[in-house]
Write a protein that holds these residues in place. Structure first.
Motif, PDB file in Angstrom:
ATOM      1  N   VAL A   1       2.712  -1.266   4.253  1.00 13.23           N
ATOM      2  CA  VAL A   1       2.690   0.124   3.794  1.00 13.23           C
ATOM      3  C   VAL A   1       4.098   0.503   3.361  1.00 13.23           C
ATOM      4  O   VAL A   1       5.026   0.549   4.180  1.00 13.23           O
ATOM      5  CB  VAL A   1       2.201   1.066   4.908  1.00 13.23           C
TER       6      VAL A   1
ATOM      7  N   LEU B   1      -8.506   1.329   6.030  1.00 14.71           N
ATOM      8  CA  LEU B   1      -8.802   0.249   5.092  1.00 14.71           C
ATOM      9  C   LEU B   1      -9.897  -0.683   5.601  1.00 14.71           C
ATOM     10  O   LEU B   1     -10.265  -1.628   4.895  1.00 14.71           O
ATOM     11  CB  LEU B   1      -7.527  -0.559   4.810  1.00 14.71           C
TER      12      LEU B   1
ATOM     13  N   ALA C   1       0.829  -1.203   0.000  1.00 20.89           N
ATOM     14  CA  ALA C   1       0.000   0.000   0.000  1.00 20.89           C
ATOM     15  C   ALA C   1       0.864   1.253   0.000  1.00 20.89           C
ATOM     16  O   ALA C   1       2.003   1.253   0.480  1.00 20.89           O
ATOM     17  CB  ALA C   1      -0.920   0.005   1.229  1.00 20.89           C
ATOM     18  N   ASP C   2       0.315   2.321  -0.546  1.00 20.77           N
ATOM     19  CA  ASP C   2       0.953   3.632  -0.604  1.00 20.77           C
ATOM     20  C   ASP C   2      -0.022   4.617   0.026  1.00 20.77           C
ATOM     21  O   ASP C   2      -1.162   4.749  -0.434  1.00 20.77           O
ATOM     22  CB  ASP C   2       1.242   3.981  -2.065  1.00 20.77           C
ATOM     23  N   THR C   3       0.392   5.318   1.084  1.00 17.40           N
ATOM     24  CA  THR C   3      -0.531   6.213   1.783  1.00 17.40           C
ATOM     25  C   THR C   3      -0.999   7.364   0.901  1.00 17.40           C
ATOM     26  O   THR C   3      -2.032   7.975   1.177  1.00 17.40           O
ATOM     27  CB  THR C   3       0.110   6.780   3.062  1.00 17.40           C
ATOM     28  N   ARG C   4      -0.279   7.668  -0.172  1.00 15.90           N
ATOM     29  CA  ARG C   4      -0.702   8.742  -1.087  1.00 15.90           C
ATOM     30  C   ARG C   4      -1.843   8.289  -1.991  1.00 15.90           C
ATOM     31  O   ARG C   4      -2.552   9.117  -2.558  1.00 15.90           O
ATOM     32  CB  ARG C   4       0.490   9.183  -1.942  1.00 15.90           C
ATOM     33  N   ARG C   5      -1.995   6.971  -2.132  1.00 13.83           N
ATOM     34  CA  ARG C   5      -3.034   6.398  -3.001  1.00 13.83           C
ATOM     35  C   ARG C   5      -3.641   5.189  -2.289  1.00 13.83           C
ATOM     36  O   ARG C   5      -3.762   4.109  -2.861  1.00 13.83           O
ATOM     37  CB  ARG C   5      -2.410   5.971  -4.336  1.00 13.83           C
ATOM     38  N   LEU C   6      -4.053   5.389  -1.047  1.00 14.01           N
ATOM     39  CA  LEU C   6      -4.480   4.267  -0.221  1.00 14.01           C
ATOM     40  C   LEU C   6      -5.699   3.552  -0.799  1.00 14.01           C
ATOM     41  O   LEU C   6      -5.848   2.333  -0.660  1.00 14.01           O
ATOM     42  CB  LEU C   6      -4.776   4.754   1.200  1.00 14.01           C
TER      43      LEU C   6
ATOM     44  N   VAL D   1      -3.808   3.049   9.491  1.00  7.48           N
ATOM     45  CA  VAL D   1      -3.988   2.440   8.172  1.00  7.48           C
ATOM     46  C   VAL D   1      -5.043   1.340   8.246  1.00  7.48           C
ATOM     47  O   VAL D   1      -5.904   1.220   7.364  1.00  7.48           O
ATOM     48  CB  VAL D   1      -2.656   1.879   7.649  1.00  7.48           C
TER      49      VAL D   1
ATOM     50  N   TYR E   1       1.845   7.169   8.603  1.00  4.81           N
ATOM     51  CA  TYR E   1       0.798   6.994   9.600  1.00  4.81           C
ATOM     52  C   TYR E   1       1.058   5.694  10.355  1.00  4.81           C
ATOM     53  O   TYR E   1       1.626   4.745   9.799  1.00  4.81           O
ATOM     54  CB  TYR E   1      -0.577   6.925   8.925  1.00  4.81           C
TER      55      TYR E   1
ATOM     56  N   SER F   1      -5.610   0.232  -2.748  1.00  2.55           N
ATOM     57  CA  SER F   1      -5.423  -1.060  -2.088  1.00  2.55           C
ATOM     58  C   SER F   1      -6.722  -1.853  -1.971  1.00  2.55           C
ATOM     59  O   SER F   1      -6.683  -3.070  -1.777  1.00  2.55           O
ATOM     60  CB  SER F   1      -4.855  -0.848  -0.673  1.00  2.55           C
TER      61      SER F   1
END
Length: 203
Positions: free
Chosen positions: A142, A160, A116-121, A156, A151, A124
């Motif tokens: 992450v 999600l 996962a990428d927190t900029r494009r969560l 996260v 985060y 996921s």
């Protein structure tokens, strides 16, 4: 003192290690190819092609504007965790138009990593839904990109909407040790899930 070779003769013959299949999934540009390459002890198989103008209408490059290639079939690598356990890693393509490959790649898999990428969560969710529907255990890792907001794992998990038993970890997909820890988490989680399934039902 008695000398002899009796102890040597009693040694058991080498046993072939257990081999397990692990999927590496996630959204477009999240770092799946990097993860497999960082940990593989063999030269990883990659099926990357250059992004073209024809793909721009269907490939969302927001947040990964510098990306120039994409996986169109799979990534493949191998890591030996110890003398008894070898993992074969299969990285899935990230774009929706290649989803028809996922069912083939998932056959026989013990578990999965959802990178996962927190900029494009939100990217996921598709992978998470896929594994939840099929009952395949997974760990969410992450990928801590340089410059991206970080985060805590529990934040996260909440974002999600994950079940409490799903492991969530922070990792750096470029670092072998970090990726190895994620893969160990997947194996442990999958084995625990299998043990729960085997428990006899209460009358």
């Amino acid at each position: 003192m008695v000398f002899g070779r009796s102890d040597h003769r009693r040694r058991t013959a080498p046993v072939d290690p257990l081999t397990l299949k692990i999927l590496v999934a996630g959204g477009f540009g999240v770092g799946k190819t990097t993860l497999v390459g960082a940990v593989s002890e063999i030269k990883p198989l990659r099926t990357e092609e250059r992004l073209t103008e024809a793909g721009r209408p269907v490939d969302d490059l927001d947040g990964v504007e510098a990306k120039t290639t994409t996986t169109v079939a799979m990534d493949f690598g191998r890591i030996t965790l110890n003398d008894e356990l070898v993992l074969y890693l299969f990285g899935t393509p990230g774009q929706d138009r290649f989803w028809f490959l996922w069912d083939e790649l998932a056959l026989g898999a013990l578990g999965a990593v959802v990178l996962a990428d927190t900029r494009r969560l939100a990217d996921s969710f598709s992978a998470i839904d896929y594994f939840e529907r099929r009952g395949l255990p997974f760990t969410v890792a992450v990928n801590c990109f340089d410059g991206a907001d970080q985060y805590p794992p529990e934040a996260v998990r909440e974002a999600l909407d994950l079940n409490p038993e799903v492991p969530v970890m922070l990792c750096d997909a470029r670092r072998r040790e970090s990726v190895r820890d994620v893969l160990i988490s997947v194996v442990r989680h999958a084995l625990r899930a299998d043990a729960r399934r085997r428990e006899p039902a209460l009358p």
